[in-house]
Design a protein around this motif. Structure first.
Motif, PDB file in Angstrom:
ATOM      1  N   UNK A  59     -52.002   5.181  -5.039  1.00 24.70           N
ATOM      2  CA  UNK A  59     -50.596   4.891  -4.765  1.00 24.70           C
ATOM      3  C   UNK A  59     -50.160   3.577  -5.389  1.00 24.70           C
ATOM      4  N   UNK A  60     -51.035   2.600  -5.391  1.00 23.02           N
ATOM      5  CA  UNK A  60     -50.687   1.272  -5.894  1.00 23.02           C
ATOM      6  C   UNK A  60     -51.218   1.100  -7.308  1.00 23.02           C
ATOM      7  N   UNK A  61     -50.285   1.210  -8.292  1.00 22.60           N
ATOM      8  CA  UNK A  61     -50.656   1.087  -9.711  1.00 22.60           C
ATOM      9  C   UNK A  61     -49.552   0.371 -10.463  1.00 22.60           C
ATOM     10  N   UNK A  62     -49.881  -0.256 -11.582  1.00 25.13           N
ATOM     11  CA  UNK A  62     -48.852  -0.892 -12.408  1.00 25.13           C
ATOM     12  C   UNK A  62     -48.029   0.162 -13.163  1.00 25.13           C
ATOM     13  N   UNK A  63     -46.934  -0.282 -13.758  1.00 19.85           N
ATOM     14  CA  UNK A  63     -46.042   0.533 -14.596  1.00 19.85           C
ATOM     15  C   UNK A  63     -45.313   1.591 -13.765  1.00 19.85           C
ATOM     16  N   UNK A  67     -46.220   6.997  -5.624  1.00 24.64           N
ATOM     17  CA  UNK A  67     -45.095   7.691  -4.987  1.00 24.64           C
ATOM     18  C   UNK A  67     -44.081   8.178  -6.025  1.00 24.64           C
ATOM     19  N   UNK A  68     -43.819   7.325  -7.023  1.00 25.91           N
ATOM     20  CA  UNK A  68     -42.895   7.726  -8.090  1.00 25.91           C
ATOM     21  C   UNK A  68     -43.481   8.882  -8.888  1.00 25.91           C
ATOM     22  N   UNK A  69     -44.779   8.801  -9.184  1.00 24.09           N
ATOM     23  CA  UNK A  69     -45.444   9.875  -9.897  1.00 24.09           C
ATOM     24  C   UNK A  69     -45.363  11.187  -9.111  1.00 24.09           C
ATOM     25  N   UNK A  70     -45.581  11.102  -7.796  1.00 25.28           N
ATOM     26  CA  UNK A  70     -45.534  12.290  -6.948  1.00 25.28           C
ATOM     27  C   UNK A  70     -44.155  12.957  -7.019  1.00 25.28           C
ATOM     28  N   UNK A  71     -43.102  12.144  -6.963  1.00 27.61           N
ATOM     29  CA  UNK A  71     -41.744  12.695  -7.023  1.00 27.61           C
ATOM     30  C   UNK A  71     -41.492  13.409  -8.348  1.00 27.61           C
ATOM     31  N   UNK A  83     -53.236  14.945  -4.476  1.00 27.02           N
ATOM     32  CA  UNK A  83     -53.934  14.221  -3.405  1.00 27.02           C
ATOM     33  C   UNK A  83     -53.742  12.736  -3.678  1.00 27.02           C
ATOM     34  N   UNK A  84     -53.261  11.996  -2.695  1.00 26.81           N
ATOM     35  CA  UNK A  84     -53.013  10.563  -2.887  1.00 26.81           C
ATOM     36  C   UNK A  84     -54.164   9.759  -2.296  1.00 26.81           C
ATOM     37  N   UNK A  85     -54.398   8.596  -2.901  1.00 24.47           N
ATOM     38  CA  UNK A  85     -55.488   7.713  -2.497  1.00 24.47           C
ATOM     39  C   UNK A  85     -54.927   6.306  -2.275  1.00 24.47           C
ATOM     40  N   UNK A  86     -55.265   5.727  -1.137  1.00 19.98           N
ATOM     41  CA  UNK A  86     -54.836   4.354  -0.889  1.00 19.98           C
ATOM     42  C   UNK A  86     -55.721   3.750   0.198  1.00 19.98           C
ATOM     43  N   UNK A  87     -55.599   2.457   0.364  1.00 22.05           N
ATOM     44  CA  UNK A  87     -56.381   1.777   1.406  1.00 22.05           C
ATOM     45  C   UNK A  87     -55.922   2.242   2.786  1.00 22.05           C
ATOM     46  N   UNK A  94     -49.018   6.291   2.703  1.00 19.66           N
ATOM     47  CA  UNK A  94     -49.696   7.592   2.722  1.00 19.66           C
ATOM     48  C   UNK A  94     -48.834   8.614   3.462  1.00 19.66           C
ATOM     49  N   UNK A  95     -48.281   8.206   4.622  1.00 24.61           N
ATOM     50  CA  UNK A  95     -47.414   9.107   5.368  1.00 24.61           C
ATOM     51  C   UNK A  95     -46.177   9.467   4.543  1.00 24.61           C
ATOM     52  N   UNK A  96     -45.642   8.475   3.849  1.00 23.75           N
ATOM     53  CA  UNK A  96     -44.482   8.739   3.003  1.00 23.75           C
ATOM     54  C   UNK A  96     -44.828   9.746   1.908  1.00 23.75           C
ATOM     55  N   UNK A  97     -46.029   9.594   1.329  1.00 27.37           N
ATOM     56  CA  UNK A  97     -46.469  10.519   0.287  1.00 27.37           C
ATOM     57  C   UNK A  97     -46.630  11.933   0.845  1.00 27.37           C
ATOM     58  N   UNK A  98     -47.202  12.047   2.048  1.00 22.39           N
ATOM     59  CA  UNK A  98     -47.372  13.359   2.654  1.00 22.39           C
ATOM     60  C   UNK A  98     -46.015  13.999   2.953  1.00 22.39           C
ATOM     61  N   UNK A  99     -45.083  13.170   3.399  1.00 24.47           N
ATOM     62  CA  UNK A  99     -43.732  13.691   3.657  1.00 24.47           C
ATOM     63  C   UNK A  99     -43.027  14.120   2.373  1.00 24.47           C
ATOM     64  N   UNK A 100     -43.439  13.523   1.251  1.00 23.87           N
ATOM     65  CA  UNK A 100     -42.822  13.866  -0.039  1.00 23.87           C
ATOM     66  C   UNK A 100     -43.516  15.039  -0.728  1.00 23.87           C
TER      67      UNK A 100
END
Length: 255
Positions: A59-63, A67-71, A83-87, A94-100
């Motif tokens: 989820x946390x990447x430069x450029x 979340x933007x990639x998922x959308x 599948x998203x990966x984060x601390x 993560x919840x936001x990603x699952x909701x998206x």
């Protein structure tokens, strides 16, 4: 069937670890891995690899973050499961990603046993989706072919109906002509009988007429001075005209 996974993470050692983990499946041709360092690069990989089955992204990447990639993936490749990966401390994202629309999530540091279970579960879901899509496409194709066959049958039936209508019209016309022919034959028969009778007797009438005219001529020669009453009747009937016109009339009637 080869499964194809895109891993998106900016950690330089992750690619080596993932390849090491799945080396046996890669050698057997069961799995193909693609790697990207950020969301923007991942989108390029998705465009270059339209047969991707799933994306595993940090989820946390430069450029471009995850979340933007998922959308964007939901827009351009909705069949790809993400599948998203984060601390663990980043559960809000993560919840936001699952909701998206993310299919599942993993926490860092990655537990490779958990990774394998998640990847297997996700790929099973993708395979089922593709199989369902294939079956649906087959049914749609069968339906299209069935509709095409029914349209062709309808066209053929329409042609047969038109042929039958033309044949029926022709039969009606033939029947009319046959009835007309019978009528004409009947009329001709009714006309021919009296005409033949008249024609057959005209020669006799001509002979009789000529005999009577010869007799009148002989009377006139032998009795040039007839009785006044006879002379009066001769003038009234215009005997001279009758003697001249009667043979012509009989000839015209014969013609």
């Amino acid at each position: 069937m080869v499964a194809k996974i895109l891993f998106v993470d900016d950690e330089p050692d992750l690619e080596l670890l993932i390849c090491q983990k799945y080396r046996k499946k890669i050698r057997k041709g069961e799995l193909e891995l693609v790697f990207a360092r950020n969301g923007a690069e991942a989108l390029e990989k998705v465009r270059d690899n339209p047969d991707l089955d799933m994306v595993l992204t940090d989820l946390n990447m430069p450029v471009m973050d995850g979340l933007t990639l998922l959308a964007k993936l939901n827009e351009i490749a909705p069949l790809i499961k993400t599948v998203v990966v984060s601390a663990y401390s980043d559960m809000a994202n993560i919840r936001k990603a699952m909701n998206c629309g993310a299919f599942d999530f993993l926490t860092k540091p990655i537990d490779f046993q958990d990774l394998e279970i998640t990847v297997s579960k996700t790929l099973d879901c993708v395979r089922q989706l593709k199989e369902n899509l294939r079956l649906r496409q087959e049914k749609e194709e069968e339906l299209r072919q069935s509709e095409a066959r029914e349209r062709e049958k309808a066209i053929q039936l329409q042609r047969v109906l038109q042929d039958l209508q033309r044949t029926q019209a022709q039969l009606i016309q033939n029947e009319k002509m046959s009835s007309l022919g019978q009528l004409v034959a009947g009329v001709a028969h009714e006309i021919n009988n009296p005409v033949n009778f008249i024609y057959g007797n005209l020669s006799h009438v001509g002979d009789y007429t000529q005999a009577l005219l010869d007799l009148i001529d002989l009377y006139q020669q032998c009795y040039p001075n007839p009785d006044p009453k006879i002379q009066e009747l001769i003038e009234e009937t215009e005997l001279d005209f009758i003697i001249e016109d009667l043979p012509k009339m009989l000839s015209s009637m014969k013609v």
